[in-house]
Design a protein around this motif. Structure first.
Motif, mmCIF file in Angstrom:
data_model
loop_
_atom_site.group_PDB
_atom_site.id
_atom_site.type_symbol
_atom_site.label_atom_id
_atom_site.label_comp_id
_atom_site.label_asym_id
_atom_site.label_seq_id
_atom_site.Cartn_x
_atom_site.Cartn_y
_atom_site.Cartn_z
ATOM 1 N N ILE A 1 8.560 98.819 -13.460
ATOM 2 C CA ILE A 1 7.204 99.260 -13.774
ATOM 3 C C ILE A 1 7.136 99.610 -15.256
ATOM 4 O O ILE A 1 7.935 100.408 -15.760
ATOM 5 N N LEU A 2 6.200 98.988 -15.933
ATOM 6 C CA LEU A 2 5.929 99.274 -17.346
ATOM 7 C C LEU A 2 4.532 99.847 -17.424
ATOM 8 O O LEU A 2 3.573 99.216 -16.948
ATOM 9 N N LEU A 3 4.398 101.034 -17.978
ATOM 10 C CA LEU A 3 3.062 101.636 -18.051
ATOM 11 C C LEU A 3 2.853 102.339 -19.375
ATOM 12 O O LEU A 3 3.767 102.915 -19.950
ATOM 13 N N SER A 4 1.617 102.251 -19.854
ATOM 14 C CA SER A 4 1.249 102.973 -21.076
ATOM 15 C C SER A 4 0.449 104.203 -20.690
ATOM 16 O O SER A 4 -0.291 104.195 -19.701
ATOM 17 N N THR A 5 0.606 105.254 -21.464
ATOM 18 C CA THR A 5 -0.115 106.479 -21.167
ATOM 19 C C THR A 5 -0.220 107.357 -22.403
ATOM 20 O O THR A 5 0.643 107.336 -23.276
ATOM 21 N N HIS A 6 -1.301 108.137 -22.448
ATOM 22 C CA HIS A 6 -1.428 109.212 -23.423
ATOM 23 C C HIS A 6 -1.204 110.573 -22.749
ATOM 24 O O HIS A 6 -1.066 111.581 -23.438
ATOM 25 N N LEU A 7 -1.211 110.593 -21.406
ATOM 26 C CA LEU A 7 -1.010 111.842 -20.668
ATOM 27 C C LEU A 7 0.490 112.039 -20.423
ATOM 28 O O LEU A 7 0.969 112.026 -19.296
ATOM 29 N N ILE A 8 1.208 112.247 -21.495
ATOM 30 C CA ILE A 8 2.667 112.237 -21.431
ATOM 31 C C ILE A 8 3.201 113.402 -20.613
ATOM 32 O O ILE A 8 4.116 113.240 -19.792
ATOM 33 N N ASP A 9 2.646 114.589 -20.808
ATOM 34 C CA ASP A 9 3.133 115.751 -20.068
ATOM 35 C C ASP A 9 2.961 115.554 -18.567
ATOM 36 O O ASP A 9 3.819 115.942 -17.774
ATOM 37 N N GLU A 10 1.838 114.957 -18.164
ATOM 38 C CA GLU A 10 1.573 114.744 -16.742
ATOM 39 C C GLU A 10 2.514 113.712 -16.131
ATOM 40 O O GLU A 10 2.951 113.841 -14.994
ATOM 41 N N MET A 11 2.822 112.665 -16.887
ATOM 42 C CA MET A 11 3.550 111.532 -16.322
ATOM 43 C C MET A 11 5.046 111.540 -16.640
ATOM 44 O O MET A 11 5.783 110.664 -16.187
ATOM 45 N N GLU A 12 5.483 112.522 -17.395
ATOM 46 C CA GLU A 12 6.882 112.550 -17.830
ATOM 47 C C GLU A 12 7.849 112.498 -16.657
ATOM 48 O O GLU A 12 8.894 111.841 -16.718
#
Length: 297
Positions: A183-194
């Motif tokens: 799975i490759l995903l981009s995100t700006h919600l780093i704290d949530e998805m860490e």
């Protein structure tokens, strides 16, 4: 593990603008990899090249050992969920769910129905008339239910409320555990998805600035805080990734590992030393000041 994605010296130009510049990257099978960076860093372009929807201007992209754009058997093993997904006029959720099995051999209709219900995707609304959050939810359903060996999410959470985002994170992790894939995903919600990520790649202005597992990324820098004079005294000879001053106080993110010698120097300088979050590392790497500061003097 064998690499699913192999990228060598990848560049992508649009006229005189260079979206990607000399990217080298390899992503192994069965890994959740976060693609991070500021808007315009080149994340979506890189994912589009991997998914065979963009052709490189230079360099090479191989997915499952072959160039994705030229091999239908490769594309059939890839699901790319992007934030600007387009659908035919009049298409509703039921139409998407009915045609999806033709494109994805591992399609799970039960998972698709359950996710659509949990994320409250409206059944009687045309996709083109859905809200931003509803469209994101529909895209998440497609990406997860595809069970594609390589699943790519481009900021899949846009418009989702906090409850829906948490549901997505929980269901993604549970389904990944039961059915491992890349799975490759981009995100700006780093704290949530860490907590989801095993590995992170940080892009900035089309170049890879960081490529490591999450623990190594967090350990690659540390923060110091204290009076401005004390922080400057400690920082002398060290490379600052970012710094911020308010009145006579200052904080700085410093490149490197906070080893015993570093802690001894911090105590002697009278500054407080602490770890940094993944969000802080990514923000520091994307700061314009990073290139300007260099080594403190």
């Amino acid at each position: 593990m064998s690499p699913v994605i192999e990228i060598t010296d990848l560049s992508r130009r649009y006229g005189s603008s260079r979206a990607l510049d000399g990217v080298d990257l390899s992503v192994d099978e069965g890994v959740i990899c976060g693609l991070l960076g500021r808007n315009g860093a080149g994340k979506t372009t890189l994912m589009a090249c991997v998914a065979g929807q963009e052709r490189p201007s230079g360099g090479a992209v191989r997915v499952f050992g072959r160039e994705p754009a030229d091999h239908a058997d490769v594309l059939s093993r890839v699901s790319f969920v992007r934030d600007s997904q387009r659908y035919p006029d009049g298409f509703r959720l039921k139409h998407v769910l009915s045609v999806a099995p033709a494109f994805h051999r591992g399609w799970d209709a039960t998972l698709a129905r359950d996710l659509a219900a949990d994320l409250r995707v409206p059944e009687k609304t045309d996709l083109k008339k859905m809200s931003r959050g509803q469209l994101s939810a529909a895209s998440i359903v497609i990406g997860m239910a595809s069970r594609a060996p390589l699943t790519i999410f481009d900021e899949p959470y846009l418009g989702l409320d906090a409850t829906a985002r948490q549901l997505f994170y929980d269901r993604l992790l549970a389904d990944y555990s039961a059915h491992p894939r890349t799975i490759l995903l981009s995100t700006h919600l780093i704290d949530e998805m860490e907590a989801l990520l095993e590995r992170v790649v940080v892009l900035d202005e089309g170049r890879v600035r960081l490529d490591s597992d999450v623990d190594q990324a967090r350990a690659s820098a540390y923060q110091v805080a204290g009076t401005a004079s004390a922080v400057d005294r400690f920082a002398a000879g060290r490379r600052l990734l970012s710094q911020h001053a308010v009145g006579g106080l200052k904080t700085a993110v410093v490149d490197g590992v906070a080893d015993h010698s570093t802690r001894t120097d911090a105590a002697a300088a009278g500054v407080e030393l602490s770890g940094v979050s993944l969000q802080q590392v990514v923000a520091a790497l994307g700061s314009r000041d990073t290139e300007l500061e260099g080594v403190a003097s």
